[in-house]
Scaffold this motif. Structure first.
Motif, short mmCIF file in Angstrom:
data_model
loop_
_atom_site.label_atom_id
_atom_site.label_comp_id
_atom_site.label_asym_id
_atom_site.label_seq_id
_atom_site.Cartn_x
_atom_site.Cartn_y
_atom_site.Cartn_z
N PHE A 113 32.37 37.83 41.32
CA PHE A 113 33.20 37.12 42.29
C PHE A 113 34.64 37.04 41.81
CE2 PHE A 113 35.24 33.08 43.34
CZ PHE A 113 35.46 33.30 44.69
N PHE A 114 34.84 36.61 40.58
CA PHE A 114 36.21 36.51 40.08
C PHE A 114 36.86 37.88 39.93
CE2 PHE A 114 35.00 32.16 39.08
CZ PHE A 114 36.18 31.48 39.37
N ALA A 115 36.08 38.90 39.64
CA ALA A 115 36.64 40.26 39.57
C ALA A 115 37.20 40.68 40.92
CB ALA A 115 35.58 41.25 39.10
N SER A 116 36.49 40.35 42.00
CA SER A 116 37.01 40.69 43.33
C SER A 116 38.26 39.87 43.65
CB SER A 116 35.94 40.47 44.40
OG SER A 116 34.99 41.51 44.38
N MET A 117 38.26 38.60 43.29
CA MET A 117 39.46 37.81 43.52
C MET A 117 40.65 38.39 42.75
SD MET A 117 38.60 35.44 45.68
CE MET A 117 37.66 36.82 46.37
N ARG A 118 40.39 38.86 41.55
CA ARG A 118 41.45 39.46 40.74
C ARG A 118 41.96 40.75 41.39
NH1 ARG A 118 38.57 39.12 36.66
NH2 ARG A 118 39.14 36.98 36.13
N THR A 119 41.07 41.47 42.05
CA THR A 119 41.46 42.70 42.74
C THR A 119 42.54 42.43 43.78
OG1 THR A 119 39.28 43.70 42.39
CG2 THR A 119 40.60 44.59 44.18
N ASP A 120 42.50 41.26 44.42
CA ASP A 120 43.51 40.94 45.43
C ASP A 120 44.91 40.88 44.85
OD1 ASP A 120 42.08 40.86 47.81
OD2 ASP A 120 41.43 38.79 47.51
N LEU A 121 45.01 40.68 43.55
CA LEU A 121 46.32 40.66 42.90
C LEU A 121 46.74 42.03 42.41
CD1 LEU A 121 45.84 37.42 40.75
CD2 LEU A 121 46.93 37.62 43.00
N GLU A 122 45.83 43.01 42.50
CA GLU A 122 46.09 44.31 41.88
C GLU A 122 46.00 45.49 42.84
OE1 GLU A 122 42.98 44.21 39.05
OE2 GLU A 122 43.96 42.76 37.70
N THR A 123 45.24 45.35 43.92
CA THR A 123 44.96 46.48 44.81
C THR A 123 45.34 46.12 46.24
OG1 THR A 123 43.12 47.17 43.41
CG2 THR A 123 43.18 48.07 45.65
N ALA A 124 46.19 46.93 46.84
CA ALA A 124 46.64 46.67 48.21
C ALA A 124 45.78 47.39 49.25
CB ALA A 124 48.10 47.07 48.38
N SER A 125 45.37 48.62 48.94
CA SER A 125 44.60 49.42 49.89
C SER A 125 43.30 49.88 49.24
CB SER A 125 45.41 50.64 50.33
OG SER A 125 46.57 50.25 51.04
N HIS A 126 42.23 49.83 50.01
CA HIS A 126 40.91 50.15 49.49
C HIS A 126 40.37 51.43 50.11
CE1 HIS A 126 39.98 46.39 47.26
NE2 HIS A 126 40.86 45.88 48.10
N ASP A 127 39.68 52.23 49.30
CA ASP A 127 38.86 53.32 49.83
C ASP A 127 37.43 52.80 49.98
OD1 ASP A 127 37.78 53.29 47.25
OD2 ASP A 127 38.85 55.10 46.61
N ALA A 128 36.51 53.68 50.36
CA ALA A 128 35.14 53.23 50.62
C ALA A 128 34.50 52.61 49.39
CB ALA A 128 34.30 54.39 51.14
N ALA A 129 34.72 53.24 48.22
CA ALA A 129 34.08 52.74 47.00
C ALA A 129 34.66 51.40 46.58
CB ALA A 129 34.25 53.76 45.88
N SER A 130 35.98 51.27 46.60
CA SER A 130 36.57 49.99 46.18
C SER A 130 36.30 48.90 47.20
CB SER A 130 38.08 50.15 45.92
OG SER A 130 38.78 50.44 47.11
N HIS A 131 36.20 49.26 48.49
CA HIS A 131 35.79 48.28 49.50
C HIS A 131 34.42 47.72 49.17
CE1 HIS A 131 33.22 47.53 53.07
NE2 HIS A 131 34.26 46.84 53.52
N ASP A 132 33.47 48.61 48.87
CA ASP A 132 32.10 48.16 48.60
C ASP A 132 32.05 47.27 47.35
OD1 ASP A 132 31.36 49.60 50.80
OD2 ASP A 132 30.36 51.21 49.68
N ASP A 133 32.80 47.66 46.31
CA ASP A 133 32.85 46.83 45.11
C ASP A 133 33.44 45.46 45.42
OD1 ASP A 133 31.74 48.82 43.56
OD2 ASP A 133 33.66 49.50 42.74
#
Length: 283
Positions: A113-133
């Protein structure tokens, strides 16, 4: 929920957070049995606080990206410590830890959960794999936390894992909820936060996402009857509220943010309380 005065105060604080933030979620939680209701609020209060760190409130207060990341890291560390020790000076964290310790929510739920929240500070656009993660950590594990509550709240013995079929249903329902929220918030995510979770560029890709949502909702619907009796009405109501949103998203025009009118919400809740099965989407 029982416990010390501090425990009860922490859970009351968590309930206040949820009441202030989400009317739809508040409706669904009111349909939960007393055995589980407070625990589910404790889970979602922590989720809500973490979300505020990365979705604008911290930035509006003047925190830089690095400061937001440090704040989120500190919240994760405090949460894990409280799950181990049974205490936090942060009331929302303390309430979550009470639930985690009773119901068998583990660091394997919390860290993604916290890893995904951290992603919001690091990743602006998602592909299929990063979306699923991202969806796994931000939504599916939250469903798994709630499932642990459903299986274990009030048990006199050590918590047990939920059955595999219910694990699948919880994950599919969480994924559907998250993708519906992404579609509802498409304009705000892009315009205010600079984020693109879905890669929706035209009507075709939008339809593909909605077809996936329908499949996830139907897969989740298959498992709701397996839940404990004091949880079924609430989960059915939540499922059907989001199914109604999915229907409206099919015909939404432009950047319109769809919502379910209050009279329709009342009908959905009444159907769930009466024991009607969840609606089916794809068939």
């Amino acid at each position: 929920m029982t416990g010390t005065l501090y425990d009860r105060t922490a859970s009351a604080a968590a309930a206040a957070v949820i009441s202030a933030y989400s009317t739809s979620f508040g409706l669904a939680t009111r349909l939960l049995g007393v055995r589980v209701r407070g625990h589910v609020r404790n889970v979602y209060a922590l989720v809500r606080v973490a979300d505020e760190i990365v979705d604008g409130e911290a930035a509006a207060a003047g925190l830089s990206l690095d400061a937001q990341r440090r704040t989120l890291d500190a919240l994760e560390e405090e949460t894990l410590d409280a799950m181990s020790s049974g205490f936090s000076a942060n009331l929302v964290v303390h309430a979550f830890a009470l639930t985690a310790r009773e119901c068998g929510i583990t660091p394997e739920h919390v860290r993604p959960f916290f890893a995904s929240m951290r992603t919001d500070l690091e990743t602006a656009s998602h592909d299929a794999a990063s979306h699923d993660d991202y969806v796994y950590g931000s939504a599916e594990v939250v469903g798994l936390m709630c499932l642990q509550v459903f299986a274990n709240a009030g048990r006199p013995d050590a918590p047990i894992p939920a059955p595999a079929a219910l694990v699948t249903g919880a994950r599919r329902l969480g994924a559907a909820f998250q993708d519906i929220n992404f579609l509802r918030d498409l304009a705000d995510d892009a315009g205010l936060l600079g984020r693109d979770y879905l890669g929706v560029t035209d009507g075709s890709t939008r339809a593909t996402v909605l077809d996936r949502i329908d499949a996830d909702l139907d897969a989740a619907a298959e498992t709701i009857s397996l839940l404990p009796a004091d949880c079924r009405a609430a989960v059915t109501a939540a499922h059907d509220l989001f199914a109604a949103l999915a229907t409206r998203l099919r015909t939404a025009v432009g950047d319109e943010r769809v919502r379910v009118p209050d009279p329709v919400k009342a009908i959905i809740a009444a159907r769930a309380v009466a024991g009607r099965p969840p609606v089916r989407r794809a068939s």
